[in-house]
Scaffold this motif. Structure first.
Motif, PDB file in Angstrom:
ATOM      1  N   ARG A 149      12.975  -8.615  39.541  1.00 25.90           N
ATOM      2  CA  ARG A 149      12.748  -9.704  40.481  1.00 25.90           C
ATOM      3  C   ARG A 149      13.930  -9.852  41.436  1.00 25.90           C
ATOM      4  NH1 ARG A 149      10.976 -12.423  35.822  1.00 25.90           N
ATOM      5  NH2 ARG A 149      12.823 -13.758  35.840  1.00 25.90           N
ATOM      6  N   ILE A 150      15.165  -9.687  40.903  1.00 23.89           N
ATOM      7  CA  ILE A 150      16.357  -9.797  41.746  1.00 23.89           C
ATOM      8  C   ILE A 150      16.366  -8.690  42.789  1.00 23.89           C
ATOM      9  CG2 ILE A 150      18.861  -9.642  41.746  1.00 23.89           C
ATOM     10  CD1 ILE A 150      18.835 -10.936  38.970  1.00 23.89           C
ATOM     11  N   ILE A 151      16.037  -7.476  42.369  1.00 23.80           N
ATOM     12  CA  ILE A 151      16.008  -6.352  43.304  1.00 23.80           C
ATOM     13  C   ILE A 151      14.959  -6.582  44.376  1.00 23.80           C
ATOM     14  CG2 ILE A 151      15.498  -3.901  43.518  1.00 23.80           C
ATOM     15  CD1 ILE A 151      16.750  -3.497  40.761  1.00 23.80           C
ATOM     16  N   ALA A 152      13.784  -7.081  43.970  1.00 25.91           N
ATOM     17  CA  ALA A 152      12.716  -7.324  44.938  1.00 25.91           C
ATOM     18  C   ALA A 152      13.145  -8.376  45.954  1.00 25.91           C
ATOM     19  CB  ALA A 152      11.443  -7.757  44.217  1.00 25.91           C
ATOM     20  N   THR A 153      13.810  -9.420  45.483  1.00 27.91           N
ATOM     21  CA  THR A 153      14.281 -10.464  46.392  1.00 27.91           C
ATOM     22  C   THR A 153      15.319  -9.914  47.362  1.00 27.91           C
ATOM     23  OG1 THR A 153      13.903 -12.126  44.687  1.00 27.91           O
ATOM     24  CG2 THR A 153      15.349 -12.735  46.500  1.00 27.91           C
ATOM     25  N   GLN A 154      16.240  -9.101  46.857  1.00 22.78           N
ATOM     26  CA  GLN A 154      17.247  -8.512  47.723  1.00 22.78           C
ATOM     27  C   GLN A 154      16.612  -7.572  48.748  1.00 22.78           C
ATOM     28  OE1 GLN A 154      19.817  -6.725  44.810  1.00 22.78           O
ATOM     29  NE2 GLN A 154      21.095  -8.549  44.597  1.00 22.78           N
ATOM     30  N   ASP A 155      15.626  -6.793  48.306  1.00 26.59           N
ATOM     31  CA  ASP A 155      14.941  -5.894  49.236  1.00 26.59           C
ATOM     32  C   ASP A 155      14.234  -6.675  50.339  1.00 26.59           C
ATOM     33  OD1 ASP A 155      15.788  -3.713  47.827  1.00 26.59           O
ATOM     34  OD2 ASP A 155      13.905  -3.406  46.744  1.00 26.59           O
ATOM     35  N   MET A 156      13.596  -7.785  49.956  1.00 31.51           N
ATOM     36  CA  MET A 156      12.912  -8.618  50.943  1.00 31.51           C
ATOM     37  C   MET A 156      13.904  -9.185  51.955  1.00 31.51           C
ATOM     38  SD  MET A 156       9.825  -9.772  51.710  1.00 31.51           S
ATOM     39  CE  MET A 156       8.859  -9.765  50.200  1.00 31.51           C
ATOM     40  N   THR A 157      15.037  -9.667  51.455  1.00 33.57           N
ATOM     41  CA  THR A 157      16.058 -10.218  52.352  1.00 33.57           C
ATOM     42  C   THR A 157      16.590  -9.154  53.299  1.00 33.57           C
ATOM     43  OG1 THR A 157      16.703 -11.841  50.661  1.00 33.57           O
ATOM     44  CG2 THR A 157      18.274 -11.421  52.443  1.00 33.57           C
ATOM     45  N   ARG A 158      16.886  -7.965  52.752  1.00 36.74           N
ATOM     46  CA  ARG A 158      17.383  -6.875  53.599  1.00 36.74           C
ATOM     47  C   ARG A 158      16.354  -6.469  54.643  1.00 36.74           C
ATOM     48  NH1 ARG A 158      20.004  -4.779  48.773  1.00 36.74           N
ATOM     49  NH2 ARG A 158      18.120  -3.581  48.301  1.00 36.74           N
ATOM     50  N   LEU A 165      15.591  -8.334  62.079  1.00 35.66           N
ATOM     51  CA  LEU A 165      16.333  -9.137  63.060  1.00 35.66           C
ATOM     52  C   LEU A 165      17.280  -8.244  63.860  1.00 35.66           C
ATOM     53  CD1 LEU A 165      17.195 -12.325  60.964  1.00 35.66           C
ATOM     54  CD2 LEU A 165      15.673 -12.222  62.944  1.00 35.66           C
ATOM     55  N   VAL A 166      17.953  -7.323  63.165  1.00 35.77           N
ATOM     56  CA  VAL A 166      18.810  -6.354  63.855  1.00 35.77           C
ATOM     57  C   VAL A 166      17.964  -5.454  64.747  1.00 35.77           C
ATOM     58  CG1 VAL A 166      20.414  -4.441  63.520  1.00 35.77           C
ATOM     59  CG2 VAL A 166      20.533  -6.429  62.016  1.00 35.77           C
ATOM     60  N   TRP A 167      16.774  -5.074  64.262  1.00 35.83           N
ATOM     61  CA  TRP A 167      15.841  -4.250  65.045  1.00 35.83           C
ATOM     62  C   TRP A 167      15.529  -4.929  66.383  1.00 35.83           C
ATOM     63  CZ3 TRP A 167      11.061  -5.349  67.029  1.00 35.83           C
ATOM     64  CH2 TRP A 167      10.273  -4.279  67.433  1.00 35.83           C
ATOM     65  N   ALA A 168      15.178  -6.217  66.331  1.00 33.02           N
ATOM     66  CA  ALA A 168      14.848  -6.948  67.561  1.00 33.02           C
ATOM     67  C   ALA A 168      16.048  -7.010  68.494  1.00 33.02           C
ATOM     68  CB  ALA A 168      14.365  -8.356  67.214  1.00 33.02           C
ATOM     69  N   ALA A 210       5.781  -8.618  63.561  1.00 35.50           N
ATOM     70  CA  ALA A 210       5.963  -9.957  64.140  1.00 35.50           C
ATOM     71  C   ALA A 210       7.320 -10.095  64.812  1.00 35.50           C
ATOM     72  CB  ALA A 210       5.801 -11.026  63.066  1.00 35.50           C
ATOM     73  N   TYR A 211       8.270  -9.283  64.419  1.00 39.75           N
ATOM     74  CA  TYR A 211       9.603  -9.373  65.021  1.00 39.75           C
ATOM     75  C   TYR A 211       9.621  -8.863  66.458  1.00 39.75           C
ATOM     76  CZ  TYR A 211      11.768 -10.916  60.715  1.00 39.75           C
ATOM     77  OH  TYR A 211      12.130 -11.676  59.621  1.00 39.75           O
ATOM     78  N   THR A 212       8.530  -8.249  66.919  1.00 42.72           N
ATOM     79  CA  THR A 212       8.458  -7.892  68.342  1.00 42.72           C
ATOM     80  C   THR A 212       8.469  -9.151  69.211  1.00 42.72           C
ATOM     81  OG1 THR A 212       6.023  -7.866  68.283  1.00 42.72           O
ATOM     82  CG2 THR A 212       7.163  -5.779  67.868  1.00 42.72           C
ATOM     83  N   TYR A 213       8.069 -10.292  68.656  1.00 46.76           N
ATOM     84  CA  TYR A 213       8.096 -11.535  69.416  1.00 46.76           C
ATOM     85  C   TYR A 213       9.521 -11.946  69.785  1.00 46.76           C
ATOM     86  CZ  TYR A 213       3.274 -12.127  67.730  1.00 46.76           C
ATOM     87  OH  TYR A 213       1.940 -11.955  67.445  1.00 46.76           O
ATOM     88  N   LEU A 214      10.504 -11.467  69.025  1.00 48.50           N
ATOM     89  CA  LEU A 214      11.889 -11.824  69.302  1.00 48.50           C
ATOM     90  C   LEU A 214      12.501 -11.011  70.434  1.00 48.50           C
ATOM     91  CD1 LEU A 214      13.571 -12.372  65.799  1.00 48.50           C
ATOM     92  CD2 LEU A 214      13.216 -14.068  67.605  1.00 48.50           C
ATOM     93  N   VAL A 215      11.881  -9.878  70.799  1.00 44.71           N
ATOM     94  CA  VAL A 215      12.461  -9.017  71.832  1.00 44.71           C
ATOM     95  C   VAL A 215      12.591  -9.738  73.168  1.00 44.71           C
ATOM     96  CG1 VAL A 215      12.171  -6.881  73.145  1.00 44.71           C
ATOM     97  CG2 VAL A 215      11.745  -6.897  70.675  1.00 44.71           C
ATOM     98  N   PRO A 216      11.533 -10.423  73.678  1.00 45.52           N
ATOM     99  CA  PRO A 216      11.731 -11.171  74.934  1.00 45.52           C
ATOM    100  C   PRO A 216      12.705 -12.325  74.775  1.00 45.52           C
ATOM    101  CG  PRO A 216       9.551 -11.615  74.002  1.00 45.52           C
ATOM    102  CD  PRO A 216      10.118 -10.468  73.240  1.00 45.52           C
ATOM    103  N   PHE A 217      12.840 -12.855  73.553  1.00 42.90           N
ATOM    104  CA  PHE A 217      13.821 -13.914  73.321  1.00 42.90           C
ATOM    105  C   PHE A 217      15.240 -13.373  73.480  1.00 42.90           C
ATOM    106  CE2 PHE A 217      16.532 -16.390  70.399  1.00 42.90           C
ATOM    107  CZ  PHE A 217      16.337 -17.663  70.918  1.00 42.90           C
ATOM    108  N   VAL A 218      15.499 -12.160  72.960  1.00 42.28           N
ATOM    109  CA  VAL A 218      16.797 -11.513  73.142  1.00 42.28           C
ATOM    110  C   VAL A 218      17.049 -11.244  74.620  1.00 42.28           C
ATOM    111  CG1 VAL A 218      18.164  -9.437  72.634  1.00 42.28           C
ATOM    112  CG2 VAL A 218      16.809 -10.515  70.831  1.00 42.28           C
TER     113      VAL A 218
END
Length: 316
Positions: A5-14, A20-23, A260-268
């Protein structure tokens, strides 16, 4: 029993932090593209970008076990390459036939298309809240596109060019869906670097073929040293790193959540405009920005809630 469960949570966070870095990288790449000389063949340049990205990733994968895909995996990579070629091909074809507002409006459909296609391939669960989050993000992205044009709705048109570009958006949405489906089938490598490498290799080859058919390779002779440096930067970061981040996220997130993170590209892009030309950013940018930020926050909250629910279920 707690370790998975800890690994899954860390993977989700990463995965979320990576997107976010991608956007951010994608948003910062647009000014870099503007530094390229005019008149260069865009499809061939994209093929070169993908080749540079694949070469940059090759040292990371050349000693990986199972670096050669199986026949089903190679066939799936070819379909994924067709998705990339279809999107970039239609994008460059439509660039001189479709207004910027129309292209931006159609592109916000990609996360929604990815969700619907994911439902068809069985890699998305029925979730009304997720659909609502994507619709909210789409409205925000449309608001930012409208603000970028200065509120000129007369630039929004629908015709054959828009229809062709929409097919390209459909191909772009299908790419993460095929990645997720291939992972579930066991046809694609569990290593994000390998999936990135083969996607870039097959996609670059097909885009290069389109470039040889539609464009003149002799036009590449006009490249300057500055063009080569910018292209190298775009290849390593805007193609290599972003594809790796997307592939890493695809293994954890659903296609709709990742795209969904493509929505952040025009925001950047808006933030860059605020830094460079603050006089151009007024209150008309605020509604779209708020909707996009709220949609991403809802997406993060949704995954956090799912983890909390799964913990309570297992504890019971």
């Amino acid at each position: 029993m707690n370790t998975p469960r800890i690994i899954a949570t860390q993977d989700m966070t990463r995965a979320h932090l990576g997107m976010l870095v991608w956007a951010l990288i994608v948003g910062l790449s647009f000014p870099a593209v503007g530094l390229m000389s005019e008149g260069l063949p865009p499809l061939l340049l994209t093929a070169m970008r993908f080749a540079i990205a694949a070469l940059a990733i090759w040292p990371l994968v050349r000693r990986e076990p199972g670096r050669w895909p199986s026949l089903p995996g190679l066939a799936l990579y070819a379909f994924m390459g067709l998705c990339l070629a279809g999107f970039f091909g239609t994008m460059f074809w439509a660039a001189h036939r479709v207004t910027a507002l129309s292209m931006a409006t159609l592109y916000v459909s990609v996360p929604l298309l990815a969700y619907c296609l994911g439902r068809g391939f069985g890699v998305e669960r029925p979730a009304g809240r997720m659909l609502g989050t994507l619709l909210l993000g789409a409205l925000g992205a449309l608001g930012l596109a409208w603000a970028q044009t200065g509120g000129r709705l007369d630039d929004l048109r629908l015709g054959i060019g828009e229809a062709v570009y929409f097919v390209g958006c459909l191909a772009s949405a299908l790419y993460p869906v095929l990645s997720k489906w291939g992972l579930n089938q066991g046809w694609l490598s569990q290593r994000a670097s390998l999936r990135t490498f083969w996607s870039l290799l097959t996609g670059g080859a097909l885009i290069g073929l389109l470039g040889l058919i539609w464009e003149s390779p002799h036009a590449l002779a006009g490249m300057t040293l500055s063009d080569v440096l910018v292209l190298s930067y775009l290849g390593v970061f805007s193609s290599g790193v972003t594809f790796w981040l997307l592939q890493r996220a695809t293994a954890v997130l659903t296609p709709g959540a990742a795209t969904a993170y493509t929505y952040l590209v025009p925001f950047v892009s808006m933030l860059l405009l605020l830094i460079d030309q603050p006089q151009r950013v007024g209150w008309h940018w605020l509604p779209g920005s708020l909707l996009v930020v709220v949609a991403i926050a809802m997406l993060l909250r949704r995954d956090a809630t799912r983890h909390d629910d799964s913990r309570r279920t297992e504890a019971a």
